[in-house]
Design a protein around this motif. Structure first.
Motif, short mmCIF file in Angstrom:
data_model
loop_
_atom_site.label_atom_id
_atom_site.label_comp_id
_atom_site.label_asym_id
_atom_site.label_seq_id
_atom_site.Cartn_x
_atom_site.Cartn_y
_atom_site.Cartn_z
N THR A 125 76.55 24.03 35.84
CA THR A 125 76.06 24.52 37.14
C THR A 125 75.14 23.49 37.79
O THR A 125 75.11 23.36 39.02
N ARG A 172 64.17 29.19 39.56
CA ARG A 172 65.36 29.97 39.86
C ARG A 172 65.86 30.71 38.61
O ARG A 172 65.95 30.14 37.53
N THR A 204 69.59 26.55 33.70
CA THR A 204 71.04 26.76 33.70
C THR A 204 71.72 25.68 32.85
O THR A 204 71.05 24.93 32.13
N SER A 205 73.04 25.60 32.96
CA SER A 205 73.79 24.62 32.18
C SER A 205 73.95 23.30 32.92
O SER A 205 73.71 23.21 34.13
N1 PCA Z 1 75.64 28.89 35.15
C1 PCA Z 1 75.49 30.15 35.83
C2 PCA Z 1 75.12 31.10 34.74
C3 PCA Z 1 74.86 30.32 33.53
C4 PCA Z 1 75.27 28.94 33.88
O1 PCA Z 1 75.28 27.99 33.11
C5 PCA Z 1 74.41 30.09 36.86
O2 PCA Z 1 73.55 29.21 36.80
O3 PCA Z 1 74.37 30.97 37.71
#
Ligand code: PCA
Length: 329
Positions: free
Chosen positions: A212, A169, A208-209
């Motif tokens: 999220t 993703r 991602t983080s």
């Molecule tokens: N969360 C958002 C953008 C960066 C993040 O950490 C996401 O995954 O869409």
């Protein structure tokens, strides 16, 4: 002229007595589309910003926050504000990476990987981002980073070869490029659709983080989180310059002050909550691991390639920002 509080109250009473709406009293309401869930720390920070603006202006400027991409999806929010369909909005800066290389800077892997580095990068690049938004009639208010980015997967990953042909993703053109260089297949999925994409098996990994990962309950489908700390992407909040110019001086000042406070508060909360988010992943059964040396080395090479590509694309302007950032180290 800005009316004083007692005068406004008296006017309100008069207006109410005549059965008219108090909105007739130069009260302004703005719609603010945002892409992420109401309970995410970015959205909570924005809600606090909206509350601060309302109280600093005695309710004269009300900002209605529409989280979760409900009013407009993340990538549509810039156009919506430009077109006057919303007055103010939030989006992920790097979702605009195809528009201008400057919007991609904070997702160049391994360029700025900690909060202090990220703050330095923002200090050096802020005016360049402001100038690009200004060209489109938008005024930057503030920006806040996400926690450092890592890799979620359904199985253990020993080296980059394990990502070969894997559907991963992506949330921005830069992340998609990284996935390509990793040998995987990027699939763009907005954060609002992530839980469903994971549940239906559209993707088997995600970059991602911890934040999220937590919001999307990654542990329900994914088992490993590699805490790579590759970059800290930022969300930004911007307003239509025309709409901003239409405010009286006092309201403009209150808005800018609340924005500066939101920026400071947002950076602090993001950093403070990072450990909490990672703990939540662990408590929900995920294996939280550092990347292996082999994976780290391969990802670093991907980062070097992307830095070179970014520089070619961003030209002299980009080089100046990058040089200033390195000089500030
Ligand atoms: N969360 C958002 C953008 C960066 C993040 O950490 C996401 O995954 O869409």
């Amino acid at each position: 002229m800005r009316s004083t509080k007692p005068l406004r109250s008296a006017l309100c009473a008069t207006v109410a007595a005549f059965g008219l709406s108090t909105a007739a009293l130069a009260e302004t309401t703005w719609d603010m589309p945002t892409p992420y869930p109401a309970t995410n720390f970015h959205t909570e920070n924005i809600q606090q910003f909206a509350n601060d603006v309302a109280s600093a202006t005695d309710g004269k400027l009300k900002i209605t926050v529409h989280p979760g991409g409900a009013l407009f999806k993340g990538p549509e929010i810039k156009r919506a504000v430009q077109a006057g369909q919303a007055q103010i909005g939030e989006l992920l800066i790097s979702s605009l990476a195809n528009e201008d290389a400057m919007y991609a800077l904070d997702t160049v892997p391994f360029l700025a990987t900690s909060y202090p580095e990220s703050a330095k990068l923002w200090k050096e690049s802020r005016s360049a981002v402001e100038a690009r938004l200004a060209k489109h009639g938008l005024k930057l208010l503030f920006a806040v980073p996400w926690p450092p980015q890592g890799i979620y997967s359904k199985s253990a990953v020993a080296s980059m070869g394990d990502f070969k042909n894997m559907k991963i993703r992506s949330y921005s053109p830069t992340v998609a490029r990284m996935i390509e260089l990793m040998g995987g297949q990027p699939v763009t999925v907005q954060a609002a659709d992530l839980t469903q994409a994971l549940a239906t098996g559209v993707v088997s990994a995600n970059i991602t983080s911890s934040s999220t990962g937590y919001d999307s309950k990654s542990w329900e489908q994914l088992s490993h989180y590699y805490d790579v700390q590759a970059w800290l992407p930022k969300n930004m909040v911007f307003v239509s310059q025309k709409v901003f110019d239409g405010l009286d001086a006092g309201t403009r000042e209150a808005l800018l002050k609340a924005a500066a406070t939101a920026e400071t508060r947002g950076w602090k909360i993001s950093e403070e909550k990072t450990t909490w988010y990672v703990d939540q992943l662990k408590q929900n059964g995920m294996q939280v691991l550092p990347p292996s040396d082999a994976l780290r080395a391969d990802l670093k090479k991907v980062g070097d390639t992307m830095t070179a590509e970014w520089l070619t694309r961003a030209g002299a302007d980009g080089k100046a920002v990058l040089d200033a950032y390195h000089a500030a180290q």
